[in-house]
Design an enzyme around this catalytic site. Sequence first.
Site, PDB file in Angstrom:
ATOM      1  N   ILE A 153      21.655 -68.860  35.843  1.00 23.94           N
ATOM      2  CA  ILE A 153      21.863 -69.938  34.868  1.00 23.94           C
ATOM      3  C   ILE A 153      20.749 -69.917  33.814  1.00 23.94           C
ATOM      4  O   ILE A 153      21.003 -70.109  32.620  1.00 23.94           O
ATOM      5  CB  ILE A 153      21.934 -71.315  35.563  1.00 23.94           C
ATOM      6  CG1 ILE A 153      23.021 -71.309  36.639  1.00 23.94           C
ATOM      7  CG2 ILE A 153      22.225 -72.417  34.535  1.00 23.94           C
ATOM      8  CD1 ILE A 153      23.070 -72.577  37.489  1.00 23.94           C
TER       9      ILE A 153
ATOM     10  N   THR B 247      12.200 -62.483  41.639  1.00 26.34           N
ATOM     11  CA  THR B 247      12.590 -62.271  43.033  1.00 26.34           C
ATOM     12  C   THR B 247      13.834 -61.389  43.027  1.00 26.34           C
ATOM     13  O   THR B 247      14.275 -60.940  41.953  1.00 26.34           O
ATOM     14  CB  THR B 247      12.963 -63.609  43.704  1.00 26.34           C
ATOM     15  OG1 THR B 247      14.159 -64.111  43.068  1.00 26.34           O
ATOM     16  CG2 THR B 247      11.838 -64.634  43.593  1.00 26.34           C
TER      17      THR B 247
ATOM     18  N   THR C 206      21.022 -79.873  41.695  1.00 29.72           N
ATOM     19  CA  THR C 206      22.350 -79.562  42.197  1.00 29.72           C
ATOM     20  C   THR C 206      23.037 -80.797  42.762  1.00 29.72           C
ATOM     21  O   THR C 206      22.360 -81.739  43.196  1.00 29.72           O
ATOM     22  CB  THR C 206      22.224 -78.487  43.301  1.00 29.72           C
ATOM     23  OG1 THR C 206      23.439 -78.398  44.033  1.00 29.72           O
ATOM     24  CG2 THR C 206      21.127 -78.828  44.317  1.00 29.72           C
ATOM     25  N   ASP C 207      24.367 -80.744  42.820  1.00 31.25           N
ATOM     26  CA  ASP C 207      25.114 -81.831  43.474  1.00 31.25           C
ATOM     27  C   ASP C 207      24.955 -81.782  44.995  1.00 31.25           C
ATOM     28  O   ASP C 207      25.306 -82.739  45.684  1.00 31.25           O
ATOM     29  CB  ASP C 207      26.605 -81.772  43.094  1.00 31.25           C
ATOM     30  CG  ASP C 207      27.312 -80.481  43.504  1.00 31.25           C
ATOM     31  OD1 ASP C 207      26.650 -79.545  43.996  1.00 31.25           O
ATOM     32  OD2 ASP C 207      28.551 -80.395  43.324  1.00 31.25           O
ATOM     33  N   GLU C 208      24.425 -80.663  45.521  1.00 40.10           N
ATOM     34  CA  GLU C 208      24.370 -80.514  46.983  1.00 40.10           C
ATOM     35  C   GLU C 208      23.386 -81.492  47.626  1.00 40.10           C
ATOM     36  O   GLU C 208      23.429 -81.719  48.832  1.00 40.10           O
ATOM     37  CB  GLU C 208      24.045 -79.065  47.354  1.00 40.10           C
ATOM     38  CG  GLU C 208      25.061 -78.117  46.740  1.00 40.10           C
ATOM     39  CD  GLU C 208      25.054 -76.710  47.314  1.00 40.10           C
ATOM     40  OE1 GLU C 208      24.586 -76.516  48.443  1.00 40.10           O
ATOM     41  OE2 GLU C 208      25.527 -75.805  46.604  1.00 40.10           O
TER      42      GLU C 208
ATOM     43  N   TYR D 147      18.506 -75.421  51.845  1.00 45.23           N
ATOM     44  CA  TYR D 147      18.508 -75.336  50.382  1.00 45.23           C
ATOM     45  C   TYR D 147      18.594 -76.726  49.761  1.00 45.23           C
ATOM     46  O   TYR D 147      17.751 -77.119  48.946  1.00 45.23           O
ATOM     47  CB  TYR D 147      19.684 -74.469  49.896  1.00 45.23           C
ATOM     48  CG  TYR D 147      19.996 -74.646  48.419  1.00 45.23           C
ATOM     49  CD1 TYR D 147      19.085 -74.264  47.438  1.00 45.23           C
ATOM     50  CD2 TYR D 147      21.203 -75.223  48.000  1.00 45.23           C
ATOM     51  CE1 TYR D 147      19.359 -74.454  46.081  1.00 45.23           C
ATOM     52  CE2 TYR D 147      21.480 -75.409  46.649  1.00 45.23           C
ATOM     53  CZ  TYR D 147      20.556 -75.021  45.693  1.00 45.23           C
ATOM     54  OH  TYR D 147      20.830 -75.216  44.359  1.00 45.23           O
TER      55      TYR D 147
ATOM     56  N   LYS E  57      15.868 -78.893  47.513  1.00 38.46           N
ATOM     57  CA  LYS E  57      16.141 -79.365  46.143  1.00 38.46           C
ATOM     58  C   LYS E  57      16.002 -80.888  46.079  1.00 38.46           C
ATOM     59  O   LYS E  57      15.481 -81.434  45.103  1.00 38.46           O
ATOM     60  CB  LYS E  57      17.550 -78.945  45.695  1.00 38.46           C
ATOM     61  CG  LYS E  57      17.736 -77.468  45.435  1.00 38.46           C
ATOM     62  CD  LYS E  57      16.896 -76.928  44.285  1.00 38.46           C
ATOM     63  CE  LYS E  57      17.345 -77.418  42.929  1.00 38.46           C
ATOM     64  NZ  LYS E  57      16.606 -76.704  41.834  1.00 38.46           N
TER      65      LYS E  57
ATOM     66  N   ARG F 172      34.923 -77.264  46.349  1.00 35.70           N
ATOM     67  CA  ARG F 172      33.787 -77.285  45.422  1.00 35.70           C
ATOM     68  C   ARG F 172      34.306 -77.670  44.033  1.00 35.70           C
ATOM     69  O   ARG F 172      35.461 -77.382  43.701  1.00 35.70           O
ATOM     70  CB  ARG F 172      33.125 -75.884  45.328  1.00 35.70           C
ATOM     71  CG  ARG F 172      32.518 -75.384  46.637  1.00 35.70           C
ATOM     72  CD  ARG F 172      31.301 -76.192  47.008  1.00 35.70           C
ATOM     73  NE  ARG F 172      30.628 -75.751  48.229  1.00 35.70           N
ATOM     74  CZ  ARG F 172      30.857 -76.264  49.446  1.00 35.70           C
ATOM     75  NH1 ARG F 172      31.786 -77.179  49.617  1.00 35.70           N
ATOM     76  NH2 ARG F 172      30.152 -75.860  50.491  1.00 35.70           N
TER      77      ARG F 172
END
Length: 355
Positions: A11, A34, A132-134, A158, A162, A222
Amino acid sequence: MIFVTGGAGFIGANFVLDWLAQSDEPVLTYDKLTYAGNLNNLASLRNDARHIFVQGDINDGELFAALLSKHQPRAILHFAAESHVDRSIHGPAAFIATNINGTFSLLEATRAYWQTLDASQQAAFRFLHVSTDEVYGTLGAEDPPFSESTAYAPNSPYSASKAASDHLVRAYHHTYGLPVLTTNCSNNYGPYHFPEKLIPLIIANARAGKDLPVYGDGLQVRDWLYVSDHCAAIRRVLEAGRPGASYNVGGWNEKTNLSVVHTLCDLLNELQPKSGGSYRDQIRHISDRPGHDRRYAIDARKIERELGWKPAETFETGLRKTVAWYLANDAWVQQVQSGEYQQWVDLQYKNKEQA
Ligand code: NAD
Ligand code: TYD
């Protein structure tokens, strides 16, 4: 100028390319490179005087502070992160180091720099945190979509890392007055997407005649957003977002994983037919991801109401562009797959049971 951390990733690179296509304001890209960072993503800027690349870790506060003091940016856009849920399950430590400690380090360097600015520069300065929406966890089939007031309930290493970074960013606004902005976006897709994530993995495997791995029943949902729409949302939030606020960004586009895979197979059947049969024949259901979130959905009304942003692409137009990009960019895919990629594929998919 602006600083972009993680600008050699999926992104971030799209953001830098779009930014310089629309503005002459210089960009300094700061990236550790990375496995997910790739300077080929920025190859078109190699001789562009408006772009500076510095290889560095966001945990290296000293290097970052020196760059701030030298270049005096008016904004920092923070994309750098470990971003893959499956990798966070195999090895969470890197997610804690980069997403939590790295964001903390960046905030500390930024706060020290911001305090050296005069009052009008301080007021104009922005630290925009890309999230993120997560962080909101998982939804049931009938639940309303995530809004900015939905409680955080992250389920993977993850998303937990975040969420922690979002909380730090928020605290630096409330405690120190740093003018921060946070965006929480749904799943992106488009050019330069690393081919271990669902959409580019399916395109690459389909073309190589390999299995198309679908976790569990494939009915997880998703929300998908074309990457240039996400970049436009970030530009708009940077321009007009209220310091301290967060904005959910989404495509109003909920799909099951299985329907995404079917659509990709059908697009490939049309654009690059294979001899004898359909790409759908390569679909294999394999064992599910541990702790797999069942559904994400975004209520993106706030960013539309306050800032007038809404997505320009539909899933159909965005996915067609994406498949066309991968068909036209074999060399990019091959270069990416020649690195550490194969080790990851072996770790994640070898000897996986069929579901
Ligand atoms: P990516 O994995 O493709 O890129 C991450 C980039 O960060 C890479 O270039 C990598 O080299 C760099 N990086 C990693 N650790 C670093 C460190 N310690 N110091 C400096 N650079 C480092 O990720 P992406 O998909 O482009 O995601 C970018 C951001 O957007 C992330 O913060 C992610 O959480 C968020 N996000 C992603 C999605 C998505 O669908 N991909 C959706 C919403 C939000
Ligand atoms: P991914 O692209 O890893 O994004 P995220 O986990 O951040 O949503 O995965 C998108 C969805 O696709 C997720 O529900 C997991 C699923 N998936 C598969 O079914 N098979 C795969 O090989 C991969 C990589 C993902």
